[in-house]
Write a protein that holds these residues in place. Structure first.
Motif, PDB file in Angstrom:
ATOM      1  N   SER A  41       0.825  -1.211   0.000  1.00 29.62           N
ATOM      2  CA  SER A  41       0.000   0.000   0.000  1.00 29.62           C
ATOM      3  C   SER A  41       0.855   1.255   0.000  1.00 29.62           C
ATOM      4  O   SER A  41       0.604   2.205  -0.764  1.00 29.62           O
ATOM      5  CB  SER A  41      -0.923   0.002   1.226  1.00 29.62           C
ATOM      6  OG  SER A  41      -1.814  -1.084   1.202  1.00 29.62           O
ATOM      7  N   THR A  82     -15.439  -2.666  -5.879  1.00 28.70           N
ATOM      8  CA  THR A  82     -16.248  -1.554  -5.405  1.00 28.70           C
ATOM      9  C   THR A  82     -17.305  -2.052  -4.428  1.00 28.70           C
ATOM     10  O   THR A  82     -17.925  -3.093  -4.646  1.00 28.70           O
ATOM     11  CB  THR A  82     -16.929  -0.848  -6.592  1.00 28.70           C
ATOM     12  OG1 THR A  82     -15.918  -0.242  -7.415  1.00 28.70           O
ATOM     13  CG2 THR A  82     -17.882   0.236  -6.119  1.00 28.70           C
ATOM     14  N   THR A 119     -14.159   2.422  -4.256  1.00 27.68           N
ATOM     15  CA  THR A 119     -13.310   1.426  -4.922  1.00 27.68           C
ATOM     16  C   THR A 119     -12.049   1.203  -4.098  1.00 27.68           C
ATOM     17  O   THR A 119     -11.370   2.153  -3.730  1.00 27.68           O
ATOM     18  CB  THR A 119     -12.933   1.875  -6.338  1.00 27.68           C
ATOM     19  OG1 THR A 119     -14.129   2.060  -7.106  1.00 27.68           O
ATOM     20  CG2 THR A 119     -12.054   0.829  -7.026  1.00 27.68           C
ATOM     21  N   ILE A 120     -11.764  -0.069  -3.829  1.00 27.31           N
ATOM     22  CA  ILE A 120     -10.594  -0.451  -3.042  1.00 27.31           C
ATOM     23  C   ILE A 120      -9.545  -1.070  -3.960  1.00 27.31           C
ATOM     24  O   ILE A 120      -9.839  -2.007  -4.709  1.00 27.31           O
ATOM     25  CB  ILE A 120     -10.969  -1.481  -1.955  1.00 27.31           C
ATOM     26  CG1 ILE A 120     -12.147  -0.985  -1.120  1.00 27.31           C
ATOM     27  CG2 ILE A 120      -9.752  -1.801  -1.080  1.00 27.31           C
ATOM     28  CD1 ILE A 120     -11.858   0.250  -0.331  1.00 27.31           C
ATOM     29  N   VAL A 128      -7.467   3.485  -1.154  1.00 25.85           N
ATOM     30  CA  VAL A 128      -8.742   3.732  -1.834  1.00 25.85           C
ATOM     31  C   VAL A 128      -8.429   4.232  -3.236  1.00 25.85           C
ATOM     32  O   VAL A 128      -7.596   5.116  -3.417  1.00 25.85           O
ATOM     33  CB  VAL A 128      -9.585   4.761  -1.067  1.00 25.85           C
ATOM     34  CG1 VAL A 128     -10.794   5.194  -1.900  1.00 25.85           C
ATOM     35  CG2 VAL A 128     -10.042   4.184   0.264  1.00 25.85           C
ATOM     36  N   SER A 159      -5.186  -1.296   2.490  1.00 27.40           N
ATOM     37  CA  SER A 159      -5.130  -1.052   1.039  1.00 27.40           C
ATOM     38  C   SER A 159      -5.522   0.390   0.744  1.00 27.40           C
ATOM     39  O   SER A 159      -6.296   0.990   1.500  1.00 27.40           O
ATOM     40  CB  SER A 159      -6.081  -1.995   0.278  1.00 27.40           C
ATOM     41  OG  SER A 159      -5.608  -3.317   0.278  1.00 27.40           O
ATOM     42  N   ASP A 200      -7.279  -3.321  -3.552  1.00 27.43           N
ATOM     43  CA  ASP A 200      -6.859  -4.345  -2.592  1.00 27.43           C
ATOM     44  C   ASP A 200      -5.538  -4.960  -3.027  1.00 27.43           C
ATOM     45  O   ASP A 200      -5.420  -5.498  -4.134  1.00 27.43           O
ATOM     46  CB  ASP A 200      -7.943  -5.425  -2.474  1.00 27.43           C
ATOM     47  CG  ASP A 200      -7.790  -6.254  -1.213  1.00 27.43           C
ATOM     48  OD1 ASP A 200      -6.639  -6.606  -0.878  1.00 27.43           O
ATOM     49  OD2 ASP A 200      -8.804  -6.565  -0.573  1.00 27.43           O
ATOM     50  N   GLN A 251     -10.999  -7.190   6.357  1.00 29.54           N
ATOM     51  CA  GLN A 251     -11.081  -7.665   4.979  1.00 29.54           C
ATOM     52  C   GLN A 251     -12.306  -8.544   4.743  1.00 29.54           C
ATOM     53  O   GLN A 251     -12.948  -8.470   3.701  1.00 29.54           O
ATOM     54  CB  GLN A 251      -9.813  -8.427   4.601  1.00 29.54           C
ATOM     55  CG  GLN A 251      -9.728  -8.777   3.117  1.00 29.54           C
ATOM     56  CD  GLN A 251      -8.434  -9.471   2.755  1.00 29.54           C
ATOM     57  OE1 GLN A 251      -7.780 -10.062   3.609  1.00 29.54           O
ATOM     58  NE2 GLN A 251      -8.041  -9.401   1.508  1.00 29.54           N
ATOM     59  N   PHE A 261     -18.319  -0.022   3.320  1.00 28.83           N
ATOM     60  CA  PHE A 261     -16.946   0.428   3.553  1.00 28.83           C
ATOM     61  C   PHE A 261     -16.811   0.964   4.978  1.00 28.83           C
ATOM     62  O   PHE A 261     -15.840   0.645   5.683  1.00 28.83           O
ATOM     63  CB  PHE A 261     -16.577   1.507   2.534  1.00 28.83           C
ATOM     64  CG  PHE A 261     -15.215   2.101   2.732  1.00 28.83           C
ATOM     65  CD1 PHE A 261     -14.063   1.335   2.588  1.00 28.83           C
ATOM     66  CD2 PHE A 261     -15.074   3.453   3.060  1.00 28.83           C
ATOM     67  CE1 PHE A 261     -12.802   1.888   2.769  1.00 28.83           C
ATOM     68  CE2 PHE A 261     -13.819   4.013   3.236  1.00 28.83           C
ATOM     69  CZ  PHE A 261     -12.686   3.227   3.095  1.00 28.83           C
ATOM     70  N   ALA A 304      -6.864   2.762   3.671  1.00 26.42           N
ATOM     71  CA  ALA A 304      -7.836   2.194   4.607  1.00 26.42           C
ATOM     72  C   ALA A 304      -7.236   1.053   5.419  1.00 26.42           C
ATOM     73  O   ALA A 304      -6.456   0.253   4.910  1.00 26.42           O
ATOM     74  CB  ALA A 304      -9.062   1.699   3.851  1.00 26.42           C
ATOM     75  N   TYR A 323      -8.476   4.904   8.981  1.00 27.74           N
ATOM     76  CA  TYR A 323      -7.747   5.209   7.742  1.00 27.74           C
ATOM     77  C   TYR A 323      -6.654   6.243   8.005  1.00 27.74           C
ATOM     78  O   TYR A 323      -6.668   6.948   9.011  1.00 27.74           O
ATOM     79  CB  TYR A 323      -8.692   5.714   6.656  1.00 27.74           C
ATOM     80  CG  TYR A 323      -9.403   7.030   6.940  1.00 27.74           C
ATOM     81  CD1 TYR A 323      -8.855   8.257   6.543  1.00 27.74           C
ATOM     82  CD2 TYR A 323     -10.649   7.056   7.584  1.00 27.74           C
ATOM     83  CE1 TYR A 323      -9.510   9.458   6.783  1.00 27.74           C
ATOM     84  CE2 TYR A 323     -11.316   8.254   7.827  1.00 27.74           C
ATOM     85  CZ  TYR A 323     -10.741   9.442   7.426  1.00 27.74           C
ATOM     86  OH  TYR A 323     -11.389  10.638   7.666  1.00 27.74           O
ATOM     87  N   PRO A 350      -9.206  -4.653  -8.497  1.00 30.13           N
ATOM     88  CA  PRO A 350      -9.859  -3.761  -7.530  1.00 30.13           C
ATOM     89  C   PRO A 350     -11.347  -4.101  -7.456  1.00 30.13           C
ATOM     90  O   PRO A 350     -11.887  -4.750  -8.351  1.00 30.13           O
ATOM     91  CB  PRO A 350      -9.642  -2.366  -8.142  1.00 30.13           C
ATOM     92  CG  PRO A 350      -8.504  -2.529  -9.103  1.00 30.13           C
ATOM     93  CD  PRO A 350      -8.608  -3.921  -9.631  1.00 30.13           C
TER      94      PRO A 350
END
Length: 251
Positions: A67, A218, A205-206, A194, A192, A208, A179, A224, A175, A246, A216
C-alpha cells in the motif's frame, strides 16, 4: 505464542464458514463488484497514478508495504520526481526503519508481532514520505467509531475527503479495515489504498493489495464504513489491533 496463533486461526475459520453456510457477511446479497485494472477517461493524475503503481503484497502480512509503495510512487510521480525504476517494496523496508517495519515483515515478526495496527501504520506512512522527501501538508491517523454521537461526523468527513480525492486528487486515503467484511475472506485486519469514489452512488473502490484479489473492487459507502469501523477480534488486541480506520494524506 504459536498456540495463540492457532487458536486465532481456528476462531477466524469458524467465523468464515459460519458466514458461508448462512449466506451472511461478505457472502450475503450485497457483494463487492470487480473493477477494471485501469479506469477509463481518467483526468485525475493522482487517481490514475494509484492504479498505475498498484502492486500486490509479497506475503500474507505485507499489505502495509504494498500500500505504501503504491502511494509513494504515485506522489513521487505527481511531484515530477519518480525515479526511472519506481520504489520497490524491498526499497521501503531497507530504507524506512520506523516501527521496526522490516522486522515486522519477517517470519517471526518484531517481538512476536507481524503486520501494522492503525497507529503504527501512521508512523510508517509519515516516515516513508519523509525518507523520500515527498511534500505533503498533513498526515492524519483517523480511527473509526460506531459511537452514535460521533459516527455521523466521521462519515460526513470521510465522504467529503473521498469526493475531494476522486475529483481533484488533493488527498489520499489508505484504509485499515476488516477484509472479511468486504470480500469472502477471513475477518482479519487488512490495509489497502482507496482508488475511487462515486459521489452519486456512494460507491467506494478499493485497490486491494492482497494477491488473492486479482482486481480492484467496489462496495457501498455503508459497507466500507462498517469495514473500517470494525472492532477486530479480541485476540487481535494482544497484538495491538483495536479498531480500523484510515490514514489521510493531505497533499
Amino acid at each position: 505464542m504459536k498456540i495463540l496463533f492457532y487458536l486465532m486461526r481456528s476462531v477466524l475459520y469458524l467465523r468464515f464458514f459460519f458466514h458461508k453456510l448462512t449466506a451472511t457477511g461478505s457472502f450475503g446479497r450485497s457483494r463487492a463488484r470487480r473493477e477494471p485494472l485501469a479506469p477509463t477517461g481518467q483526468s485525475n493524475p493522482v487517481k490514475a497514478g494509484l492504479y498505475r503503481h498498484y502492486v500486490k503484497q509479497f506475503h500474507e502480512s505485507s499489505c502495509s508495504v504494498a500500500s505504501v509503495a503504491c502511494v509513494v510512487n504515485t506522489l513521487l510521480e505527481n511531484q515530477g520526481r519518480l525515479p526511472q525504476k519506481p520504489v520497490t517494496q524491498q526499497d521501503l523496508l531497507n530504507r524506512v526503519t520506523a516501527a521496526h517495519w522490516k522486522e515486522r515483515m519477517g517470519p517471526d515478526g518484531y517481538q512476536g508481532r507481524r503486520g501494522l495496527p492503525l497507529p503504527v501504520l501512521g508512523q510508517v506512512v509519515k516516515a516513508s514520505l519523509d525518507e523520500f522527501q515527498i511534500d505533503y501538508q498533513d498526515i492524519q491517523v483517523v480511527q473509526a467509531t460506531r459511537d452514535p454521537s460521533n459516527a455521523a461526523d466521521f462519515c460526513q468527513t470521510l465522504k467529503f475527503r473521498l469526493a475531494q480525492f476522486d475529483r481533484f486528487g488533493d488527498g489520499i486515503i489508505i484504509a485499515h479495515f476488516d477484509q472479511g467484511s468486504l470480500v469472502t475472506d477471513l475477518n482479519i485486519p487488512h490495509i489497502s489504498p482507496v482508488g475511487g469514489f462515486d459521489p452519486d452512488t456512494g460507491d467506494v473502490t478499493i485497490l486491494d493489495v492482497d494477491s488473492s484479489q486479482p482486481y480492484p473492487y467496489t462496495v457501498s459507502f455503508n459497507r466500507f464504513y462498517r469495514a473500517v469501523s470494525t472492532h477486530y477480534l479480541h485476540l487481535f488486541h494482544l497484538f495491538g489491533y483495536g479498531r480500523g480506520g484510515y490514514i489521510y494524506i493531505k497533499k
